[in-house]
Scaffold this active site. Sequence first.
Site, short mmCIF file in Angstrom:
data_model
loop_
_atom_site.label_atom_id
_atom_site.label_comp_id
_atom_site.label_asym_id
_atom_site.label_seq_id
_atom_site.Cartn_x
_atom_site.Cartn_y
_atom_site.Cartn_z
N GLY A 43 -6.52 0.51 0.11
CA GLY A 43 -6.33 -0.90 0.38
C GLY A 43 -7.58 -1.53 0.91
N ASP A 76 3.81 -7.89 8.81
CA ASP A 76 3.40 -7.76 7.41
C ASP A 76 4.45 -7.01 6.61
OD1 ASP A 76 1.72 -8.25 5.26
OD2 ASP A 76 0.49 -6.47 5.58
#
Length: 748
Positions: free
Chosen positions: A23, A136
């Site tokens: 990521g 998130d």
Amino acid sequence: MSLRAGDPAEIGGCPLEARLGSGGMGTVFLARTSSGRRVAIKLIHPQFAADDEFRIRFRQEVAAARQVSGAFTAAVVDAAPEAEQPWMATTYIQGHTLARHIATKGPLSGAELRRLAIGLAEALRDIHRVGVVHRDLKPSNVVLSPEGPRVIDFGISRAMDQQTLTITGRVIGTPPFMSPEQLQAPRDVGPRSDVFSLGTLLAYSATGHGPFDAESPYLAAYQVVHSEPSLEDVPAALRTVVESCLAKEPNGRPSADELLVLLRDLPADLGQIDARGVGAGRTRDMVTEHHFATPATPAPATPTITPAAPDTGSADTSTGRRLRRRWRPFAAAVAVTVAAIGGGVAALTAGGFGGNSDGDKGNSLAMQRAALPDGFKPWHETVPGGREDIPDELRCLAHGDALFCGGGSVVATRIRARDGSQVWTAKSPGVPVNGMHLVGATYDTVLGYRFAAQNAPQDPRSEVVALDAKTGRELWSVPSGAQSTAVTGRTQDAVVTGSVVVTVDASNSRFEARNAHSGQVTWTSSFPAGTQCAPVPVGPQLVAMCATNAEVNAFAVRHPTLYPVDRASGALGRPIEVNGRTVPMGVANGRLLLLQVHMEGTDPAGYNGVTRVDPASRKVTYSRWAKTYAGTPGMADGTVYVSGQTGLVTALDPATGRKKWSRQTGVEGAAGPVAGAGALYFSSATGRVVALSPDDGKPLWTTDPQVDGLTGQQGASPRVTLAGRAVIVAAAKNTLFAFDAQKPPKSG
């Protein structure tokens, strides 16, 4: 995924077995402890290890994850937040993410959907009970294990009584799954923000699309704050609960404990049919969705012209189908903000698309000798558009001291390169389409895109607008189609070639060529039967890149056909068939270069080769590279560059795929390159710029972020424009700033 060259053999004494994913902030590996226990180790990327602010954030992630140990989260096994390259090991959870499951198998229903909802609510309860807010919660942060759903990645979580980190340029979250307060007042985010995110996630799980899906993240953010959710496909029994989670005000939402009670009261089998008797629709593409809409009957519209001080320098049819891009969550965690993610400026260039390079190998030397615009001084300006609530990024072109920019809710603006003052600005009243910026400019005309206001359905949804370069007065406009992204992978629906602009008509059925200044039609050329096409410049020439309706409708163009276009008549030449999914990149030695896209399932995973097409001889040559390079591609002086999410820039020989050099930078999600003044410039939406040596990639200098913007993104067009020795940078929120290439702003 197997380990790659350069990956460590072990971390914290645990031998690594495979890559699980990568990521914006780190890479996750599968490893085993000395006892044989399987663990997932998150290793922070090297460029962030030296960043004190990132270390603070990582310490918070470790601390938050250690506190949470419920049945529906991943427990921390070990961590080293102070290591030279920080890492954290958690229990390995077998299973696919919710995002991947929805993408490959479609929405959940019945008892399976109910179990997911209850499991996630229990996870939130456990997280909130220890005083942590996740912040998130999204499909890629939920793993569907055999034992039930697990919530992972506490990368931006924080204690409820802790101040929010405000790091310029790194606002994080995923707009379609963020709460209104996250977007408006991040310091005020509490546990019920997670409840809002859970509501969006449950709607997504039941239907395959989020309740605030939109063409771009900034529009998704606007809808989260201002619009009612789209829940018509959510099963009726679940819809009432989801609606309560999606209240705009936090106090109007249930707590995690209250939510659990509501969910447990639902019937065991929620069913797949909504209140209208309509089954939940098929899931949509994970990264980009194209769907069809019928534009309204065209009617004239006028942009708002905002004049500034005088300048002394010179310088749809109703049957049309229009493809639109929507924001979709990425499988890997990517840090984002509410700024735009961009496509290309569709100006004709010889070296590459969307940049300012003219393909002349003597360009760099010439730029070294170039002077600054007369009276230049560093400047920093914002260009308000017609929709200030959803600001976009601009893209610019330099003509002497005149700087022409456009994008989002700005059709076009003329700015003095010497001081950033605006001469005129033409605004667009509607919601901009993701990635559509300035069309281009001639010596007397500037061309941009205008989007219809939501309260003006009679206006064309999108138009190409021609403006007088000196005054900003509208000269003419024409409704335009917008399917180029589906065909070419690039947003390039109109191109300027010489004094002519070539557009796609509103019905997506033909090209139309006009004199850029007068608007007089010089020719029209219908698409081959059963296809849709996009214009692609090849040096001074033009080709049509076409795909069958079936491939466009299936979002899988793997056999495009190229047709040389006669610039005088518009007649299409003999077809040139190309195999494989490709993206036009630029021109080298008179040949069009198409990068070959490597697919992993239905998702693009990078570029693994190049296709070279000679329009004159119709010869097509394929070259496969030794490895796949993921990131944002660009081209300058015959070299292809790929800049990764985390700042790694790789220079490649397009013919052989040989790596010329690779350099790690600190600029995340950079787009480029733009060549000039002896350097290659890459910049992110935060306004952070790095200058690299073209010879070996050695960093010459790097600037600090200027605004909060998207980090970790891919696919944006270059944001840097050169006016002599002046470096002009476009950043998020319609921000522009400029400085002397020989005197860049000091970092730190």
